[in-house]
Write a protein that holds these residues in place. Structure first.
Motif, short mmCIF file in Angstrom:
data_model
loop_
_atom_site.label_atom_id
_atom_site.label_comp_id
_atom_site.label_asym_id
_atom_site.label_seq_id
_atom_site.Cartn_x
_atom_site.Cartn_y
_atom_site.Cartn_z
N LYS A 66 0.82 -1.22 0.00
CA LYS A 66 0.00 0.00 0.00
C LYS A 66 0.85 1.26 0.00
CE LYS A 66 -3.95 -2.15 2.29
NZ LYS A 66 -4.77 -2.23 3.53
N GLN A 67 1.96 1.25 0.74
CA GLN A 67 2.79 2.45 0.80
C GLN A 67 3.60 2.65 -0.48
OE1 GLN A 67 2.23 4.82 3.00
NE2 GLN A 67 0.65 3.34 3.58
N TRP A 68 3.94 1.56 -1.15
CA TRP A 68 4.56 1.71 -2.46
C TRP A 68 3.57 2.37 -3.42
CZ3 TRP A 68 8.13 2.83 -5.51
CH2 TRP A 68 7.97 2.68 -6.89
N SER A 69 2.31 1.95 -3.36
CA SER A 69 1.29 2.55 -4.21
C SER A 69 1.11 4.03 -3.89
CB SER A 69 -0.04 1.81 -4.03
OG SER A 69 -0.98 2.23 -5.00
N GLU A 70 1.18 4.38 -2.60
CA GLU A 70 1.08 5.79 -2.22
C GLU A 70 2.26 6.59 -2.77
OE1 GLU A 70 -1.33 7.37 -1.04
OE2 GLU A 70 -2.60 5.81 -0.18
N TYR A 71 3.44 6.02 -2.68
CA TYR A 71 4.62 6.73 -3.20
C TYR A 71 4.47 6.97 -4.70
CZ TYR A 71 9.42 8.09 -4.14
OH TYR A 71 10.53 8.79 -4.53
N TYR A 72 4.08 5.94 -5.42
CA TYR A 72 3.92 6.04 -6.87
C TYR A 72 2.88 7.10 -7.23
CZ TYR A 72 3.16 4.47 -11.71
OH TYR A 72 3.04 4.42 -13.08
N ALA A 73 1.76 7.09 -6.53
CA ALA A 73 0.67 8.03 -6.83
C ALA A 73 1.04 9.46 -6.45
CB ALA A 73 -0.61 7.59 -6.11
N TYR A 74 1.65 9.63 -5.27
CA TYR A 74 2.03 10.98 -4.85
C TYR A 74 3.18 11.52 -5.69
CZ TYR A 74 -0.94 11.42 -0.74
OH TYR A 74 -2.04 11.55 0.09
N TYR A 75 4.11 10.66 -6.06
CA TYR A 75 5.24 11.12 -6.87
C TYR A 75 4.75 11.74 -8.17
CZ TYR A 75 9.76 11.10 -9.27
OH TYR A 75 10.90 11.49 -9.94
N ASN A 76 3.76 11.12 -8.79
CA ASN A 76 3.26 11.60 -10.07
C ASN A 76 2.24 12.73 -9.92
OD1 ASN A 76 4.42 9.81 -12.35
ND2 ASN A 76 3.86 8.33 -10.76
N SER A 77 1.31 12.60 -8.98
CA SER A 77 0.26 13.62 -8.86
C SER A 77 0.78 14.92 -8.25
CB SER A 77 -0.90 13.09 -8.03
OG SER A 77 -0.51 12.81 -6.69
N SER A 78 1.87 14.85 -7.47
CA SER A 78 2.40 16.07 -6.85
C SER A 78 2.98 17.02 -7.89
CB SER A 78 3.48 15.71 -5.82
OG SER A 78 4.59 15.09 -6.45
N GLN A 79 3.26 16.52 -9.08
CA GLN A 79 3.75 17.39 -10.14
C GLN A 79 2.64 18.30 -10.68
OE1 GLN A 79 5.79 14.92 -13.04
NE2 GLN A 79 6.82 13.77 -11.43
N ILE A 80 1.40 17.93 -10.40
CA ILE A 80 0.25 18.77 -10.75
C ILE A 80 -0.02 19.75 -9.61
CG2 ILE A 80 -2.21 18.80 -11.32
CD1 ILE A 80 -1.80 15.90 -12.34
#
Length: 275
Positions: free
Chosen positions: A122-136
């Motif tokens: 779950k935390q890997w998924s959070e990292y992946y999602a935040y890494y990409n969405s934080s650029q927005i």
């Protein structure tokens, strides 16, 4: 074109932007939250005989803001939607290599193995999602909002272990510890992706803190480890690697002379005093 069609087309276009198959989304639910169960967006993966599908739950404010005249609201709503869609994309990729469904279906996390594996997935998924969405659009992150509760849980745990040799902790204590792991993962993702000063300041806060600076090596190690995993993803994906990540995520409790039982990973989750 009606309201629902407009929203659906916006989400479909966002899916196309990140090369995710919109058709795998089983349903889009507009969630009217209570004050005790608040989230802007949430993904529920559905592992069934028909293949992997997702339910995408979005708060009604996010839906309304998508078609707002306020550019700030539109940007925020888009960042939430992209974040949830990146969760979908990551789960779809990871599930090609391992059976990650059990990490989402076993909510009790009552065994050492399940807690470490589930938290890592779950935390890997959070990292992946935040890494990409934080650029927005990045999220506001304050370590102090979470570290106090985690520190309190670890201190109670430590005091209990002075009385007995091992102990099985209630789930709410584990939740406080996991929340600290979550905020560290979220901060690592924003720090590595955006390089914004506000996230560097949060990392430096831990380094300068006279009370919590003992956790700085844990955080900075996580910053590097998670980015290495992101760069090499998905080549490393395996249950073994996720278990190793689980050990890494929980390693901060060892700072207080605490570890967990690894002799029998099928047993209940047990904390023990470090030797």
């Amino acid at each position: 074109m009606n309201y629902i069609e407009i929203i659906t087309n916006i989400i479909k276009n966002c899916s196309s932007d990140i090369e995710f198959d919109f058709n795998t989304i089983n349903n889009i639910l507009i969630n009217i939250h209570s004050t005790t169960n608040y989230y802007y967006g949430k993904v529920v993966p559905l592992f069934n005989n028909d293949g992997l599908q997702f339910e995408l739950l979005l708060h009604h404010n996010i839906i309304n803001d998508l078609i707002s005249d306020d550019k700030d609201k539109v940007q925020h709503s888009h960042s939430v939607i992209y974040h949830e869609l990146y969760h979908c994309k990551e789960i779809a990729i990871t599930s090609q290599y391992i059976n990650c469904g059990k990490a989402y279906l076993d909510e009790t996390m009552s065994t050492t193995k399940m807690l470490l594996f589930s938290t890592a997935v779950k935390q890997w998924s959070e990292y992946y999602a935040y890494y990409n969405s934080s650029q927005i659009r990045g999220r506001d992150i304050k370590l102090s909002n979470y570290i106090c509760a985690a520190e309190a849980a670890v201190n109670v745990l430590h005091s209990k272990l002075l009385e007995v040799s091992d102990i099985q902790m209630p789930l709410f204590f584990i939740n406080d510890i996991v929340k600290f792991i979550q905020i560290c993962v979220m901060l690592s993702a924003h720090y590595n992706s955006t390089h914004e000063k506000r996230y560097k300041n949060e990392v430096d806060y831990l380094k300068r803190s006279s009370i919590y600076n003992k956790y700085y090596p844990y955080l900075i190690d996580l910053v590097y480890v998670m980015q290495e995993l992101y760069t090499a993803y998905p080549n490393w994906v395996s249950e073994k690697t996720f278990m190793e990540l689980g050990y890494k995520l929980f390693s901060f409790i060892k700072i207080n002379g605490i570890t967990y039982s690894i002799d029998e990973l099928s047993d209940n989750f047990i904390f023990i005093k470090s030797i």
